[in-house]
Design a protein around this motif. Structure first.
Motif, PDB file in Angstrom:
ATOM      1  N   ALA A 172       0.754  -1.379  -0.039  1.00  0.00           N
ATOM      2  CA  ALA A 172       0.053   0.018   0.075  1.00  0.00           C
ATOM      3  C   ALA A 172       0.830   1.323  -0.026  1.00  0.00           C
ATOM      4  N   VAL A 173       2.061   1.066   0.690  1.00  0.00           N
ATOM      5  CA  VAL A 173       2.909   2.425   0.813  1.00  0.00           C
ATOM      6  C   VAL A 173       3.318   2.464  -0.688  1.00  0.00           C
ATOM      7  N   ALA A 174       3.960   1.466  -1.183  1.00  0.00           N
ATOM      8  CA  ALA A 174       4.342   1.514  -2.693  1.00  0.00           C
ATOM      9  C   ALA A 174       3.324   1.932  -3.414  1.00  0.00           C
ATOM     10  N   LEU A 175       2.161   1.809  -3.559  1.00  0.00           N
ATOM     11  CA  LEU A 175       1.151   2.093  -4.489  1.00  0.00           C
ATOM     12  C   LEU A 175       0.481   3.313  -4.057  1.00  0.00           C
ATOM     13  N   GLN A 176       0.760   3.694  -2.931  1.00  0.00           N
ATOM     14  CA  GLN A 176       0.284   4.808  -2.449  1.00  0.00           C
ATOM     15  C   GLN A 176      -1.650   4.812  -2.401  1.00  0.00           C
ATOM     16  N   VAL A 177      -1.726   3.814  -1.755  1.00  0.00           N
ATOM     17  CA  VAL A 177      -3.272   3.566  -1.461  1.00  0.00           C
ATOM     18  C   VAL A 177      -3.346   3.265  -0.163  1.00  0.00           C
ATOM     19  N   SER A 178      -4.590   3.293   0.275  1.00  0.00           N
ATOM     20  CA  SER A 178      -4.833   2.807   2.143  1.00  0.00           C
ATOM     21  C   SER A 178      -4.551   1.494   1.911  1.00  0.00           C
ATOM     22  N   PRO A 179      -3.988   0.882   3.179  1.00  0.00           N
ATOM     23  CA  PRO A 179      -3.914  -0.511   3.200  1.00  0.00           C
ATOM     24  C   PRO A 179      -5.430  -1.227   2.894  1.00  0.00           C
ATOM     25  N   ALA A 181      -7.752  -0.334   0.841  1.00  0.00           N
ATOM     26  CA  ALA A 181      -8.057  -0.427  -0.454  1.00  0.00           C
ATOM     27  C   ALA A 181      -7.316  -1.391  -1.062  1.00  0.00           C
ATOM     28  N   LEU A 182      -6.092  -1.412  -0.736  1.00  0.00           N
ATOM     29  CA  LEU A 182      -4.985  -2.352  -1.252  1.00  0.00           C
ATOM     30  C   LEU A 182      -5.707  -3.942  -0.899  1.00  0.00           C
ATOM     31  N   ARG A 183      -5.943  -4.207   0.277  1.00  0.00           N
ATOM     32  CA  ARG A 183      -6.702  -5.783   0.428  1.00  0.00           C
ATOM     33  C   ARG A 183      -7.723  -5.814  -0.275  1.00  0.00           C
ATOM     34  N   VAL A 184      -8.728  -4.829  -0.625  1.00  0.00           N
ATOM     35  CA  VAL A 184      -9.720  -5.025  -1.507  1.00  0.00           C
ATOM     36  C   VAL A 184      -9.355  -5.533  -2.969  1.00  0.00           C
ATOM     37  N   ARG A 185      -8.462  -4.767  -3.409  1.00  0.00           N
ATOM     38  CA  ARG A 185      -7.917  -4.908  -4.794  1.00  0.00           C
ATOM     39  C   ARG A 185      -7.337  -6.132  -5.028  1.00  0.00           C
ATOM     40  N   LEU A 186      -6.543  -6.578  -3.853  1.00  0.00           N
ATOM     41  CA  LEU A 186      -6.009  -7.767  -3.992  1.00  0.00           C
ATOM     42  C   LEU A 186      -6.974  -8.830  -4.055  1.00  0.00           C
ATOM     43  N   PHE A 187      -7.894  -8.809  -3.143  1.00  0.00           N
ATOM     44  CA  PHE A 187      -8.899  -9.918  -2.889  1.00  0.00           C
ATOM     45  C   PHE A 187      -9.655  -9.931  -4.476  1.00  0.00           C
ATOM     46  N   ARG A 188      -9.855  -8.981  -4.981  1.00  0.00           N
ATOM     47  CA  ARG A 188     -10.522  -9.139  -6.347  1.00  0.00           C
ATOM     48  C   ARG A 188      -9.716  -9.770  -7.321  1.00  0.00           C
ATOM     49  N   ALA A 189      -8.346  -9.327  -7.312  1.00  0.00           N
ATOM     50  CA  ALA A 189      -7.575  -9.996  -8.405  1.00  0.00           C
ATOM     51  C   ALA A 189      -7.260 -11.117  -8.211  1.00  0.00           C
ATOM     52  N   ARG A 190      -7.069 -11.695  -7.135  1.00  0.00           N
ATOM     53  CA  ARG A 190      -6.937 -13.071  -6.782  1.00  0.00           C
ATOM     54  C   ARG A 190      -8.285 -14.006  -7.098  1.00  0.00           C
ATOM     55  N   ALA A 191      -9.308 -13.400  -6.947  1.00  0.00           N
ATOM     56  CA  ALA A 191     -10.575 -13.887  -7.707  1.00  0.00           C
ATOM     57  C   ALA A 191     -10.649 -14.093  -8.966  1.00  0.00           C
ATOM     58  N   ARG A 192     -10.339 -13.108  -9.446  1.00  0.00           N
ATOM     59  CA  ARG A 192     -10.533 -13.039 -11.098  1.00  0.00           C
ATOM     60  C   ARG A 192      -9.348 -14.043 -11.435  1.00  0.00           C
ATOM     61  N   LEU A 193      -8.212 -14.116 -11.043  1.00  0.00           N
ATOM     62  CA  LEU A 193      -7.146 -15.158 -11.549  1.00  0.00           C
ATOM     63  C   LEU A 193      -7.630 -16.625 -11.261  1.00  0.00           C
ATOM     64  N   ARG A 194      -8.322 -16.885 -10.189  1.00  0.00           N
ATOM     65  CA  ARG A 194      -8.899 -17.944  -9.849  1.00  0.00           C
ATOM     66  C   ARG A 194      -9.830 -18.526 -10.562  1.00  0.00           C
ATOM     67  N   LYS A 195     -10.627 -17.505 -11.042  1.00  0.00           N
ATOM     68  CA  LYS A 195     -11.893 -17.795 -11.969  1.00  0.00           C
ATOM     69  C   LYS A 195     -11.142 -17.941 -13.571  1.00  0.00           C
ATOM     70  N   GLU A 196     -10.347 -17.286 -13.835  1.00  0.00           N
ATOM     71  CA  GLU A 196      -9.796 -17.728 -15.292  1.00  0.00           C
ATOM     72  C   GLU A 196      -9.059 -18.782 -15.394  1.00  0.00           C
ATOM     73  N   THR A 197      -8.467 -19.303 -14.295  1.00  0.00           N
ATOM     74  CA  THR A 197      -7.634 -20.506 -14.467  1.00  0.00           C
ATOM     75  C   THR A 197      -8.616 -21.805 -14.138  1.00  0.00           C
ATOM     76  N   ARG A 198      -9.842 -21.461 -13.634  1.00  0.00           N
ATOM     77  CA  ARG A 198     -10.589 -22.720 -13.404  1.00  0.00           C
ATOM     78  C   ARG A 198     -11.280 -23.091 -14.692  1.00  0.00           C
ATOM     79  N   PRO A 199     -11.228 -24.615 -14.635  1.00  0.00           N
ATOM     80  CA  PRO A 199     -11.571 -25.167 -16.213  1.00  0.00           C
ATOM     81  C   PRO A 199     -12.932 -24.968 -16.157  1.00  0.00           C
ATOM     82  N   SER A 200     -13.480 -24.793 -17.430  1.00  0.00           N
ATOM     83  CA  SER A 200     -14.854 -24.311 -17.879  1.00  0.00           C
ATOM     84  C   SER A 200     -15.682 -25.590 -18.303  1.00  0.00           C
TER      85      SER A 200
END
Lengths: 200, 212
Positions: A172-179, A181-200
Protein backbone atom coordinates in the motif's frame (compact mmCIF):
# COMPACT_ATOMS: atom_id res chain seq x y z
CA UNK A 1 7.98 0.12 -28.92
CA UNK A 2 10.12 -2.69 -27.62
CA UNK A 3 9.14 -5.82 -25.80
CA UNK A 4 10.12 -4.08 -22.59
CA UNK A 5 7.68 -1.31 -23.24
CA UNK A 6 4.96 -3.77 -24.14
CA UNK A 7 5.69 -5.52 -20.89
CA UNK A 8 4.59 -2.52 -18.88
CA UNK A 9 2.03 -3.52 -16.35
CA UNK A 10 2.76 -7.20 -16.46
CA UNK A 11 3.25 -9.18 -13.33
CA UNK A 12 6.06 -11.49 -12.52
CA UNK A 13 7.09 -14.47 -10.54
CA UNK A 14 8.54 -14.65 -7.10
CA UNK A 15 11.94 -16.05 -7.83
CA UNK A 16 14.87 -14.37 -6.25
CA UNK A 17 12.90 -11.98 -4.19
CA UNK A 18 13.82 -13.14 -0.74
CA UNK A 19 14.81 -10.20 1.34
CA UNK A 20 18.26 -10.25 2.76
CA UNK A 21 18.62 -9.64 6.44
CA UNK A 22 21.30 -7.73 8.21
CA UNK A 23 22.99 -4.42 7.78
CA UNK A 24 25.82 -3.62 5.48
CA UNK A 25 27.99 -1.29 7.47
CA UNK A 26 30.79 -0.73 5.03
CA UNK A 27 33.38 1.90 4.52
CA UNK A 28 33.18 4.66 3.53
CA UNK A 29 29.56 4.80 4.67
CA UNK A 30 30.17 4.39 8.35
CA UNK A 31 27.99 6.84 10.21
CA UNK A 32 24.84 5.76 11.93
CA UNK A 33 22.60 7.02 9.15
CA UNK A 34 24.86 5.52 6.54
CA UNK A 35 24.54 2.24 8.37
CA UNK A 36 20.78 2.59 8.29
CA UNK A 37 20.82 3.06 4.56
CA UNK A 38 23.20 0.14 4.24
CA UNK A 39 20.70 -2.01 6.07
CA UNK A 40 17.93 -0.85 3.77
CA UNK A 41 20.11 -1.57 0.78
CA UNK A 42 21.10 -5.05 1.91
CA UNK A 43 17.56 -5.98 2.79
CA UNK A 44 16.11 -4.88 -0.53
CA UNK A 45 18.66 -4.85 -3.31
CA UNK A 46 17.93 -8.40 -4.37
CA UNK A 47 14.19 -7.84 -4.51
CA UNK A 48 14.57 -4.57 -6.38
CA UNK A 49 16.96 -6.17 -8.88
CA UNK A 50 14.51 -9.00 -9.44
CA UNK A 51 11.71 -6.50 -9.91
CA UNK A 52 13.55 -5.02 -12.86
CA UNK A 53 14.82 -8.38 -14.08
CA UNK A 54 11.21 -9.42 -14.50
CA UNK A 55 10.52 -6.39 -16.66
CA UNK A 56 13.62 -6.04 -18.77
CA UNK A 57 15.59 -8.34 -21.00
CA UNK A 58 18.89 -6.49 -21.05
CA UNK A 59 21.27 -6.89 -18.09
CA UNK A 60 22.56 -3.36 -18.52
CA UNK A 61 19.03 -2.02 -18.31
CA UNK A 62 18.38 -3.99 -15.15
CA UNK A 63 21.59 -2.62 -13.67
CA UNK A 64 20.76 0.94 -14.65
CA UNK A 65 17.24 0.88 -13.30
CA UNK A 66 18.30 -0.81 -10.08
CA UNK A 67 21.07 1.71 -9.69
CA UNK A 68 18.75 4.59 -10.46
CA UNK A 69 16.34 3.40 -7.82
CA UNK A 70 18.98 3.36 -5.12
CA UNK A 71 20.54 6.62 -6.25
CA UNK A 72 17.14 8.22 -5.83
CA UNK A 73 16.67 6.41 -2.55
CA UNK A 74 19.91 7.57 -1.04
CA UNK A 75 19.20 11.09 -2.24
CA UNK A 76 15.87 11.18 -0.48
CA UNK A 77 16.70 8.97 2.45
CA UNK A 78 16.51 11.92 4.79
CA UNK A 79 12.81 12.13 3.96
CA UNK A 80 12.13 8.49 4.71
CA UNK A 81 10.17 8.10 7.89
CA UNK A 82 10.10 4.51 9.18
CA UNK A 83 7.12 5.39 11.32
CA UNK A 84 5.06 5.80 8.16
CA UNK A 85 5.89 2.42 6.71
CA UNK A 86 8.68 0.01 6.01
CA UNK A 87 11.58 0.74 3.76
CA UNK A 88 10.44 -1.97 1.35
CA UNK A 89 7.25 -0.20 0.45
CA UNK A 90 9.10 3.08 0.17
CA UNK A 91 11.77 1.59 -2.09
CA UNK A 92 9.29 -0.18 -4.33
CA UNK A 93 7.43 3.05 -4.74
CA UNK A 94 10.65 4.61 -6.05
CA UNK A 95 11.32 1.57 -8.24
CA UNK A 96 7.89 1.80 -9.82
CA UNK A 97 8.45 5.46 -10.62
CA UNK A 98 11.83 4.68 -12.17
CA UNK A 99 10.25 1.93 -14.25
CA UNK A 100 7.43 4.20 -15.36
CA UNK A 101 9.93 6.77 -16.58
CA UNK A 102 11.84 4.05 -18.38
CA UNK A 103 8.72 2.90 -20.17
CA UNK A 104 7.80 6.44 -21.04
CA UNK A 105 11.24 6.99 -22.52
CA UNK A 106 10.97 3.78 -24.52
CA UNK A 107 7.58 4.78 -25.74
CA UNK A 108 8.99 8.09 -26.88
CA UNK A 109 11.80 6.31 -28.65
CA UNK A 110 14.45 7.58 -26.29
CA UNK A 111 17.18 5.76 -24.49
CA UNK A 112 16.87 6.47 -20.82
CA UNK A 113 20.25 5.06 -19.96
CA UNK A 114 22.10 8.11 -21.16
CA UNK A 115 20.07 10.31 -18.88
CA UNK A 116 20.11 8.15 -15.80
CA UNK A 117 21.77 9.63 -12.78
CA UNK A 118 22.54 6.16 -11.55
CA UNK A 119 24.23 4.84 -14.65
CA UNK A 120 26.23 1.77 -13.65
CA UNK A 121 28.51 0.22 -16.22
CA UNK A 122 28.53 -3.56 -15.92
CA UNK A 123 31.54 -5.77 -16.39
CA UNK A 124 31.33 -9.24 -17.84
CA UNK A 125 30.64 -10.77 -14.43
CA UNK A 126 27.82 -8.36 -13.78
CA UNK A 127 26.29 -9.03 -17.16
CA UNK A 128 26.42 -12.77 -16.54
CA UNK A 129 24.88 -12.41 -13.11
CA UNK A 130 22.02 -10.25 -14.27
CA UNK A 131 21.46 -12.35 -17.37
CA UNK A 132 20.95 -15.26 -14.99
CA UNK A 133 18.47 -13.28 -12.97
CA UNK A 134 16.58 -12.29 -16.07
CA UNK A 135 16.50 -15.88 -17.21
CA UNK A 136 15.18 -16.92 -13.81
CA UNK A 137 12.25 -14.61 -14.30
CA UNK A 138 11.01 -16.35 -17.45
CA UNK A 139 8.26 -18.14 -15.59
CA UNK A 140 7.28 -14.90 -13.99
CA UNK A 141 6.94 -13.17 -17.31
CA UNK A 142 4.51 -15.85 -18.39
CA UNK A 143 2.49 -15.25 -15.28
CA UNK A 144 2.71 -11.60 -16.02
CA UNK A 145 0.99 -12.15 -19.33
CA UNK A 146 -1.83 -14.00 -17.66
CA UNK A 147 -2.55 -11.01 -15.50
CA UNK A 148 -2.50 -8.37 -18.18
CA UNK A 149 -6.26 -8.09 -18.31
CA UNK A 150 -6.37 -6.98 -14.70
CA UNK A 151 -6.52 -3.31 -13.83
CA UNK A 152 -3.07 -1.86 -13.28
CA UNK A 153 -3.52 -1.45 -9.55
CA UNK A 154 -4.61 -5.07 -9.18
CA UNK A 155 -1.67 -6.24 -11.24
CA UNK A 156 0.64 -4.26 -9.01
CA UNK A 157 -1.00 -5.60 -5.88
CA UNK A 158 -0.58 -9.19 -7.02
CA UNK A 159 3.01 -8.61 -8.00
CA UNK A 160 4.10 -6.87 -4.85
CA UNK A 161 2.26 -9.08 -2.38
CA UNK A 162 1.93 -12.51 -3.93
CA UNK A 163 5.08 -12.52 -5.99
CA UNK A 164 7.56 -10.18 -4.37
CA UNK A 165 6.49 -10.92 -0.83
CA UNK A 166 5.62 -7.51 0.49
CA UNK A 167 2.98 -7.30 3.14
CA UNK A 168 -0.25 -5.61 2.07
CA UNK A 169 0.70 -2.64 4.21
CA UNK A 170 4.08 -2.36 2.49
CA UNK A 171 2.49 -2.69 -0.92
CA UNK A 172 0.00 0.00 0.00
CA UNK A 173 2.88 2.35 0.73
CA UNK A 174 4.48 1.56 -2.62
CA UNK A 175 1.23 2.05 -4.49
CA UNK A 176 0.18 5.05 -2.46
CA UNK A 177 -3.20 3.66 -1.52
CA UNK A 178 -4.67 2.82 1.85
CA UNK A 179 -3.99 -0.67 3.23
CA UNK A 180 -7.72 -1.32 3.20
CA UNK A 181 -8.06 -0.40 -0.45
CA UNK A 182 -5.05 -2.51 -1.27
CA UNK A 183 -6.57 -5.55 0.42
CA UNK A 184 -9.83 -5.10 -1.47
CA UNK A 185 -8.05 -4.88 -4.81
CA UNK A 186 -5.88 -7.82 -3.94
CA UNK A 187 -8.91 -9.92 -3.07
CA UNK A 188 -10.57 -9.01 -6.37
CA UNK A 189 -7.45 -9.75 -8.37
CA UNK A 190 -6.97 -13.15 -6.78
CA UNK A 191 -10.59 -14.01 -7.39
CA UNK A 192 -10.33 -13.04 -11.05
CA UNK A 193 -7.21 -15.11 -11.52
CA UNK A 194 -8.78 -18.12 -9.83
CA UNK A 195 -11.84 -17.78 -12.03
CA UNK A 196 -9.71 -17.50 -15.12
CA UNK A 197 -7.68 -20.59 -14.37
CA UNK A 198 -10.70 -22.69 -13.38
CA UNK A 199 -11.58 -25.22 -16.13
CA UNK A 200 -14.80 -24.34 -17.92
CA UNK B 1 25.97 -9.78 -1.38
CA UNK B 2 26.45 -10.79 -4.97
CA UNK B 3 29.17 -9.22 -7.14
CA UNK B 4 26.60 -7.00 -8.82
CA UNK B 5 25.18 -5.89 -5.50
CA UNK B 6 28.68 -5.15 -4.24
CA UNK B 7 29.44 -3.14 -7.36
CA UNK B 8 26.24 -1.21 -7.03
CA UNK B 9 26.93 -0.47 -3.40
CA UNK B 10 30.37 0.88 -4.24
CA UNK B 11 28.80 2.92 -6.99
CA UNK B 12 26.33 4.41 -4.56
CA UNK B 13 29.01 5.14 -2.03
CA UNK B 14 30.96 7.07 -4.61
CA UNK B 15 28.10 9.11 -5.86
CA UNK B 16 27.67 12.60 -4.67
CA UNK B 17 24.06 11.98 -3.81
CA UNK B 18 25.22 9.57 -1.20
CA UNK B 19 27.80 12.09 -0.20
CA UNK B 20 25.16 14.74 0.23
CA UNK B 21 23.19 12.49 2.50
CA UNK B 22 26.29 11.76 4.48
CA UNK B 23 27.14 15.41 4.71
CA UNK B 24 23.69 16.33 5.88
CA UNK B 25 23.62 13.60 8.45
CA UNK B 26 27.10 13.90 9.78
CA UNK B 27 27.55 17.67 9.48
CA UNK B 28 30.91 17.33 7.89
CA UNK B 29 32.25 17.82 4.43
CA UNK B 30 34.19 15.25 2.52
CA UNK B 31 36.07 15.53 -0.71
CA UNK B 32 35.42 13.49 -3.77
CA UNK B 33 37.96 12.58 -6.34
CA UNK B 34 37.00 11.88 -9.88
CA UNK B 35 38.92 10.81 -12.88
CA UNK B 36 37.62 12.00 -16.16
CA UNK B 37 38.66 9.97 -19.12
CA UNK B 38 38.49 11.85 -22.35
CA UNK B 39 40.27 9.74 -24.87
CA UNK B 40 41.47 10.83 -28.26
CA UNK B 41 41.24 9.60 -31.76
CA UNK B 42 43.26 10.59 -34.75
CA UNK B 43 45.44 13.60 -34.22
CA UNK B 44 43.49 15.16 -31.43
CA UNK B 45 45.16 15.33 -28.07
CA UNK B 46 42.80 14.82 -25.23
CA UNK B 47 43.79 14.34 -21.66
CA UNK B 48 42.95 12.47 -18.53
CA UNK B 49 42.93 14.36 -15.30
CA UNK B 50 42.29 13.45 -11.72
CA UNK B 51 40.68 16.26 -9.84
CA UNK B 52 39.75 16.48 -6.22
CA UNK B 53 36.53 18.29 -5.73
CA UNK B 54 34.57 19.21 -2.71
CA UNK B 55 30.88 18.57 -2.62
CA UNK B 56 29.23 21.84 -1.86
CA UNK B 57 25.77 22.92 -0.99
CA UNK B 58 23.70 25.61 -2.59
CA UNK B 59 21.59 28.35 -1.17
CA UNK B 60 17.90 28.71 -1.72
CA UNK B 61 18.42 31.19 -4.57
CA UNK B 62 21.78 30.32 -6.01
CA UNK B 63 23.35 32.28 -8.84
CA UNK B 64 23.76 30.66 -12.23
CA UNK B 65 27.49 30.70 -11.64
CA UNK B 66 30.14 32.22 -9.42
CA UNK B 67 33.88 32.45 -9.80
CA UNK B 68 36.48 33.35 -7.21
CA UNK B 69 40.22 33.64 -7.63
CA UNK B 70 41.83 32.46 -4.41
CA UNK B 71 45.02 33.81 -2.88
CA UNK B 72 46.86 30.58 -3.57
CA UNK B 73 46.18 30.85 -7.28
CA UNK B 74 43.41 28.34 -7.38
CA UNK B 75 40.01 29.11 -8.75
CA UNK B 76 36.73 28.26 -7.10
CA UNK B 77 33.76 27.89 -9.38
CA UNK B 78 30.13 27.36 -8.59
CA UNK B 79 27.88 26.36 -11.44
CA UNK B 80 24.20 25.90 -10.66
CA UNK B 81 22.65 26.48 -14.07
CA UNK B 82 24.44 25.10 -17.11
CA UNK B 83 22.47 26.97 -19.76
CA UNK B 84 22.48 30.32 -18.01
CA UNK B 85 25.83 30.05 -16.29
CA UNK B 86 28.26 28.78 -18.90
CA UNK B 87 28.32 31.86 -21.14
CA UNK B 88 29.00 34.12 -18.20
CA UNK B 89 31.53 31.74 -16.73
CA UNK B 90 33.47 31.56 -19.97
CA UNK B 91 33.37 35.32 -20.24
CA UNK B 92 34.86 35.54 -16.76
CA UNK B 93 37.54 33.01 -17.65
CA UNK B 94 38.45 35.11 -20.66
CA UNK B 95 38.38 38.37 -18.74
CA UNK B 96 40.65 37.01 -16.01
CA UNK B 97 42.99 35.27 -18.41
CA UNK B 98 42.19 31.83 -17.09
CA UNK B 99 42.65 29.26 -19.80
CA UNK B 100 39.59 27.21 -19.03
CA UNK B 101 36.37 26.71 -20.86
CA UNK B 102 33.08 25.46 -19.53
CA UNK B 103 31.31 23.14 -21.94
CA UNK B 104 27.80 21.78 -21.65
CA UNK B 105 27.19 18.05 -21.83
CA UNK B 106 24.20 17.58 -24.09
CA UNK B 107 22.46 14.42 -25.17
CA UNK B 108 22.00 15.73 -28.69
CA UNK B 109 25.52 17.07 -29.11
CA UNK B 110 27.20 15.88 -32.27
CA UNK B 111 30.38 17.88 -32.02
CA UNK B 112 32.19 15.27 -29.96
CA UNK B 113 32.26 12.36 -32.36
CA UNK B 114 32.91 14.73 -35.21
CA UNK B 115 36.22 15.86 -33.78
CA UNK B 116 37.11 12.51 -32.35
CA UNK B 117 37.90 13.00 -28.70
CA UNK B 118 36.16 9.84 -27.67
CA UNK B 119 36.25 8.18 -24.33
CA UNK B 120 35.59 4.43 -24.19
CA UNK B 121 32.33 3.86 -25.94
CA UNK B 122 31.34 1.06 -23.62
CA UNK B 123 31.11 3.47 -20.73
CA UNK B 124 28.63 6.15 -21.62
CA UNK B 125 27.27 8.65 -19.21
CA UNK B 126 28.64 10.93 -16.61
CA UNK B 127 28.64 9.99 -12.99
CA UNK B 128 29.42 13.37 -11.72
CA UNK B 129 29.47 15.40 -8.71
CA UNK B 130 29.15 18.86 -7.32
CA UNK B 131 28.27 22.40 -8.21
CA UNK B 132 31.15 24.04 -6.37
CA UNK B 133 34.75 23.10 -6.90
CA UNK B 134 38.21 24.53 -6.67
CA UNK B 135 41.02 23.91 -9.09
CA UNK B 136 44.17 25.37 -10.50
CA UNK B 137 43.85 26.35 -14.09
CA UNK B 138 45.64 24.74 -16.97
CA UNK B 139 47.35 28.01 -17.79
CA UNK B 140 50.63 26.57 -16.59
CA UNK B 141 50.49 23.98 -19.35
CA UNK B 142 51.38 25.67 -22.63
CA UNK B 143 49.38 24.48 -25.53
CA UNK B 144 46.53 23.15 -23.46
CA UNK B 145 43.23 24.55 -22.32
CA UNK B 146 41.32 23.10 -19.44
CA UNK B 147 37.69 22.25 -19.81
CA UNK B 148 34.89 21.91 -17.34
CA UNK B 149 32.20 19.64 -18.70
CA UNK B 150 28.86 20.27 -17.04
CA UNK B 151 25.48 18.67 -17.24
CA UNK B 152 22.30 19.88 -15.61
CA UNK B 153 20.69 17.02 -13.74
CA UNK B 154 18.17 19.00 -11.73
CA UNK B 155 17.42 22.43 -10.36
CA UNK B 156 20.63 23.84 -8.95
CA UNK B 157 22.25 20.49 -9.47
CA UNK B 158 25.06 20.17 -11.97
CA UNK B 159 27.38 17.28 -12.63
CA UNK B 160 30.94 18.27 -13.35
CA UNK B 161 33.92 16.62 -14.94
CA UNK B 162 37.22 18.21 -15.85
CA UNK B 163 40.03 17.67 -18.25
CA UNK B 164 42.31 19.40 -20.71
CA UNK B 165 42.78 19.36 -24.42
CA UNK B 166 45.10 20.99 -26.86
CA UNK B 167 44.26 24.61 -27.55
CA UNK B 168 41.51 24.98 -30.07
CA UNK B 169 40.29 21.42 -29.70
CA UNK B 170 37.64 21.99 -27.06
CA UNK B 171 34.27 21.61 -28.73
CA UNK B 172 31.17 23.71 -28.06
CA UNK B 173 29.52 20.75 -26.34
CA UNK B 174 30.19 17.21 -25.18
CA UNK B 175 27.90 14.30 -26.01
CA UNK B 176 26.96 12.21 -23.02
CA UNK B 177 28.07 9.02 -24.65
CA UNK B 178 31.67 10.00 -25.07
CA UNK B 179 32.75 10.54 -21.52
CA UNK B 180 33.30 8.49 -18.45
CA UNK B 181 33.88 9.59 -14.92
CA UNK B 182 35.45 7.07 -12.61
CA UNK B 183 35.21 7.85 -8.92
CA UNK B 184 38.47 7.41 -7.11
CA UNK B 185 38.24 7.04 -3.35
CA UNK B 186 40.46 9.01 -1.05
CA UNK B 187 39.94 12.25 0.82
CA UNK B 188 42.20 15.23 1.02
CA UNK B 189 44.09 17.40 -1.35
CA UNK B 190 45.43 15.56 -4.30
CA UNK B 191 47.44 16.12 -7.38
CA UNK B 192 46.13 14.79 -10.59
CA UNK B 193 48.23 13.79 -13.48
CA UNK B 194 47.15 14.65 -16.95
CA UNK B 195 48.32 12.03 -19.33
CA UNK B 196 47.59 12.24 -22.94
CA UNK B 197 45.87 9.36 -24.60
CA UNK B 198 46.92 10.62 -27.97
CA UNK B 199 50.08 9.43 -29.64
CA UNK B 200 50.69 12.93 -30.89
CA UNK B 201 51.22 14.39 -27.46
CA UNK B 202 54.85 14.45 -26.51
CA UNK B 203 54.78 15.08 -22.80
CA UNK B 204 52.56 14.39 -19.87
CA UNK B 205 50.96 17.26 -18.08
CA UNK B 206 50.20 17.83 -14.47
CA UNK B 207 47.25 19.63 -13.02
CA UNK B 208 47.20 20.26 -9.33
CA UNK B 209 43.93 20.67 -7.59
CA UNK B 210 43.13 21.56 -4.05
CA UNK B 211 40.22 21.70 -1.73
CA UNK B 212 38.54 24.90 -0.81
Amino acid sequence: VSEEARSAGRLADGLGTTARAGAASRAPLNSRREGEFGAVYSANVSAITSFFARRCTEPQTVADLTSETFVEAVGSFHTFDPDRGSSRGWLFGIARNVLARHYAALHDGQRMAGRLAGRLVLGDDGIDELAGRIDAQREGRELLNRCRQLPELEQAAIELVDITGLTPTEAAVALQVSPGALRVRLFRARARLRKETRPS
Amino acid sequence: MSPFEDQLWSHLADRHDAENVIARRSSRRRPRTLTLTAGAAGVIAAAVVTVTLLVGGTTSTPPAFALTQNADGTVTVTLNDVAAGIPGLNAEFARLGIRERAVPIEAGCTAGPAVGYMAPLNAPGINGMSTTFTFSSATEHPGYTGFIAARQVGPDHVEIAMGAMQNGMIPPCFPEQTMQVIPVPGPGTSTGTITSSSPTTTAPLTMTTSLS
